[in-house]
Design a protein around this motif. Structure first.
Motif, mmCIF file in Angstrom:
data_model
loop_
_atom_site.group_PDB
_atom_site.id
_atom_site.type_symbol
_atom_site.label_atom_id
_atom_site.label_comp_id
_atom_site.label_asym_id
_atom_site.label_seq_id
_atom_site.Cartn_x
_atom_site.Cartn_y
_atom_site.Cartn_z
ATOM 1 N N GLN A 11 7.916 105.014 -29.359
ATOM 2 C CA GLN A 11 6.762 104.450 -28.668
ATOM 3 C C GLN A 11 6.540 103.042 -29.183
ATOM 4 O O GLN A 11 6.348 102.840 -30.379
ATOM 5 N N ASP A 12 6.608 102.081 -28.270
ATOM 6 C CA ASP A 12 6.377 100.688 -28.640
ATOM 7 C C ASP A 12 4.951 100.474 -29.098
ATOM 8 O O ASP A 12 4.020 101.087 -28.583
ATOM 9 N N GLY A 13 4.803 99.575 -30.058
ATOM 10 C CA GLY A 13 3.499 99.067 -30.442
ATOM 11 C C GLY A 13 3.296 97.739 -29.739
ATOM 12 O O GLY A 13 4.179 97.266 -29.008
ATOM 13 N N PRO A 14 2.169 97.091 -29.949
ATOM 14 C CA PRO A 14 1.920 95.821 -29.263
ATOM 15 C C PRO A 14 2.855 94.701 -29.701
ATOM 16 O O PRO A 14 3.069 93.754 -28.952
ATOM 17 N N TRP A 54 -1.716 104.118 -30.621
ATOM 18 C CA TRP A 54 -0.624 103.305 -31.153
ATOM 19 C C TRP A 54 -0.398 101.995 -30.385
ATOM 20 O O TRP A 54 -0.204 100.952 -31.001
ATOM 21 N N PRO A 55 -0.425 102.018 -29.047
ATOM 22 C CA PRO A 55 -0.155 100.770 -28.325
ATOM 23 C C PRO A 55 -1.167 99.651 -28.598
ATOM 24 O O PRO A 55 -0.921 98.510 -28.272
ATOM 25 N N GLN A 56 -2.305 99.960 -29.208
ATOM 26 C CA GLN A 56 -3.295 98.932 -29.546
ATOM 27 C C GLN A 56 -3.323 98.616 -31.038
ATOM 28 O O GLN A 56 -4.201 97.914 -31.508
ATOM 29 N N THR A 57 -2.350 99.105 -31.801
ATOM 30 C CA THR A 57 -2.353 98.933 -33.250
ATOM 31 C C THR A 57 -1.708 97.596 -33.626
ATOM 32 O O THR A 57 -0.511 97.416 -33.427
ATOM 33 N N PRO A 58 -2.481 96.656 -34.163
ATOM 34 C CA PRO A 58 -1.932 95.336 -34.496
ATOM 35 C C PRO A 58 -0.729 95.423 -35.434
ATOM 36 O O PRO A 58 -0.740 96.178 -36.409
ATOM 37 N N GLY A 59 0.300 94.669 -35.119
ATOM 38 C CA GLY A 59 1.479 94.586 -35.968
ATOM 39 C C GLY A 59 2.459 95.736 -35.835
ATOM 40 O O GLY A 59 3.498 95.741 -36.484
#
Length: 144
Positions: A11-14, A54-59
């Motif tokens: 799952q990609d992060g930002p 997770w998709p809104q987790t900085p870095g």
């Protein structure tokens, strides 16, 4: 007996993929071994709930959740990839993450390993984490 690990899809992060191969990333692998196997299901469900943000987790570059599929199924955890160690520490300090840690404190044993490495693709990161989780490679000291 070899370990068979089930895992979620990446799952990609930002942060998405790092700018290019060779760019340093921080890899964190966690393992939670429950004292009672039936606790593993609720630990996994808590991880899936946390994965929704997770998709809104900085870095955050990306992540996998995993579970050991041996008969007892008492091991689970995550493999996460970050742009910097500071972003990882920001996630660890988040209230929703801390609630999960507090809820399962004393119900199992948690260990983690964190290391910085040049990005050589998701497959290479996943393989190094799987070698650690299967026992093929020793667990490095946290923070190494």
């Amino acid at each position: 007996m070899p370990h068979t690990l089930w895992s979620t899809a990446w799952q990609d992060g930002p942060a998405g993929e790092p700018p290019g191969r060779g760019t340093d990333v921080v890899v964190s692998v966690t393992e939670f071994v429950t004292h009672r196997p039936w606790t593993t299901l609720s630990v996994g469900a808590a991880g899936l709930r946390l994965r929704r943000t997770w998709p809104q987790t900085p870095g955050a570059v990306g992540m996998w959740l995993w579970a050991d599929v041996r008969p007892r199924m008492d091991r689970s955890g995550s493999i996460t990839v970050w742009t910097t160690r500071e972003h990882l520490l920001g996630f660890v300090a988040r209230p929703d993450h801390r609630r999960i840690v507090d809820a399962y404190r004393g119900r199992g044993t948690l260990r983690s390993a964190t290391w910085q490495t040049p990005f050589a693709g998701r497959a290479a990161l996943r393989e190094s984490a799987r070698r650690l989780l299967s026992g093929a490679d020793p667990w490095p000291a946290s923070g190494s």
